[in-house]
Design a protein around this motif. Structure first.
Motif, mmCIF file in Angstrom:
data_model
loop_
_atom_site.group_PDB
_atom_site.id
_atom_site.type_symbol
_atom_site.label_atom_id
_atom_site.label_comp_id
_atom_site.label_asym_id
_atom_site.label_seq_id
_atom_site.Cartn_x
_atom_site.Cartn_y
_atom_site.Cartn_z
ATOM 1 N N THR A 1 35.057 15.315 24.165
ATOM 2 C CA THR A 1 34.141 15.845 23.165
ATOM 3 C C THR A 1 33.022 14.837 22.996
ATOM 4 N N VAL A 2 31.793 15.325 23.160
ATOM 5 C CA VAL A 2 30.621 14.453 23.112
ATOM 6 C C VAL A 2 29.538 15.124 22.271
ATOM 7 N N GLN A 3 28.488 14.399 21.984
ATOM 8 C CA GLN A 3 27.343 15.004 21.312
ATOM 9 C C GLN A 3 26.852 16.177 22.154
ATOM 10 N N VAL B 1 24.482 15.589 24.981
ATOM 11 C CA VAL B 1 25.066 14.930 26.158
ATOM 12 C C VAL B 1 25.773 15.962 27.025
ATOM 13 N N ALA B 2 26.517 16.863 26.388
ATOM 14 C CA ALA B 2 27.211 17.920 27.127
ATOM 15 C C ALA B 2 26.228 18.819 27.861
ATOM 16 N N CYS C 1 26.073 19.513 32.039
ATOM 17 C CA CYS C 1 26.210 20.840 32.641
ATOM 18 C C CYS C 1 24.893 21.415 33.156
ATOM 19 N N ALA C 2 23.784 20.716 32.947
ATOM 20 C CA ALA C 2 22.460 21.257 33.291
ATOM 21 C C ALA C 2 22.325 21.548 34.778
ATOM 22 N N ALA D 1 32.845 20.152 23.391
ATOM 23 C CA ALA D 1 33.919 19.728 24.278
ATOM 24 C C ALA D 1 33.681 20.324 25.653
ATOM 25 N N VAL D 2 33.906 19.528 26.681
ATOM 26 C CA VAL D 2 33.742 20.003 28.051
ATOM 27 C C VAL D 2 34.996 19.688 28.851
ATOM 28 N N ILE D 3 35.241 20.519 29.854
ATOM 29 C CA ILE D 3 36.341 20.313 30.793
ATOM 30 C C ILE D 3 35.746 19.916 32.134
#
Length: 287
Positions: free
Chosen positions: A153-155, A158-159, A163-164, A205-207
């Motif tokens: 889990t990040v700001q 940042v996520a 993913c961009a 949150a990212v996986i």
């Protein structure tokens, strides 16, 4: 373990006051008080009794408890001495059984020694401090410390960078670095109200799943240098940025032409595959 209601700000506050502890803004400390979110995060980590996990920033152990309850073997990194003492007390039985180890200190300085001594676990988890999240992720990828699965889990910003895609305003060298090593997808957004104290920013949150077919290049270290070079001035073309990198316009043009890239292209218009090809051609010029 000593009971603490991780869902209750008043319970956490009372506990901290009773221990003479205080939240330290410099460490980016915010407790996730939404139990459903905590469970969903650990569900996404997909762990069982065969799993080995690193956790960054356990705080008072809300996520630590969830991980250990599923039978995983856990190593946690905590910079706050007061919180570390609490963690030692809360999870003493797991420490004695060999299922839990706590590393005190700044994770940016300690993880490499643990990596060299013990190797990597198969899982990485953390509600990462906003001020160092990108640095932690980038440093680990740069040293080829790639986990089978990462849930962080990040700001939110940042996520978005992680993913961009090509052409997005958030697409950067960090985007390319992350996507070079992992397949990444967003899991969920968490507004400030899910945390205590409430942060002024939203989180995501990212996986991250380790790429099975890792896009190779001839020289990973050189690839990372090229990434930094071509993204160093976003308004400049590839030709201009590589000219600055080499200190030689002719050499820059030769590399670009051999890589079959338009010299007027900007870095955010180049795909991972094109950047890897550019790196390999560039590396061949210095071998």
């Amino acid at each position: 373990m000593e009971y603490l209601d991780y869902d209750s700000p008043s319970s956490i506050k009372s506990f901290l006051e009773g221990k003479g502890l205080a939240m330290q803004k410099k460490f980016g400390q915010n407790f996730l008080i939404n139990k459903n979110a905590r469970v969903r995060l650990i569900d996404s980590l997909e762990i069982d009794s065969t799993s080995t996990v690193w956790e960054v920033g356990p705080g008072l152990g809300a996520m630590t408890e969830e991980i250990l309850s599923r039978g995983a073997t856990l190593t946690a990194f905590e910079i706050d001495r007061g919180f570390a003492e609490c963690i030692f007390t809360f999870f003493n039985s797991y420490i004695k059984s060999g299922h839990f180890k706590l590393i005190q200190g700044d994770v940016l300085k300690t993880w490499k020694d643990v990596y060299k001594e013990k190797g990597l676990p198969n899982r990485f988890f953390g509600n990462l401090p906003y001020n160092v999240a990108a640095t932690i992720i980038a440093d680990m990828i740069a040293l080829d410390a790639r986990f089978e699965k990462v849930v962080v889990t990040v700001q939110k910003e940042v996520a978005q960078r992680m993913c961009a895609r090509v052409g997005d305003s958030d697409y950067s060298s960090f985007s390319v670095l992350c996507q070079w090593a992992y397949d990444i997808k967003p899991l969920m957004d968490l507004s400030g109200g899910n945390f205590w104290p409430k942060p002024n920013v939203d989180s995501r949150a990212v996986i991250m799943n380790k790429k099975k077919n890792f896009p190779c290049c001839n020289n990973p270290t050189h690839f990372q240098k090229i990434l930094r070079a071509v993204f160093s001035s976003r308004r400049k073309t590839i030709k201009n940025n590589l000219t600055s990198f080499y200190g030689n316009s002719d050499k820059a043009m030769s590399v670009i032409i051999d890589a079959a890239i338009n010299p007027l292209t900007r870095a955010e218009e180049l795909s991972l595959e094109e950047l890897l090809r550019l790196s390999d051609i560039s590396n061949s010029y210095i071998m």
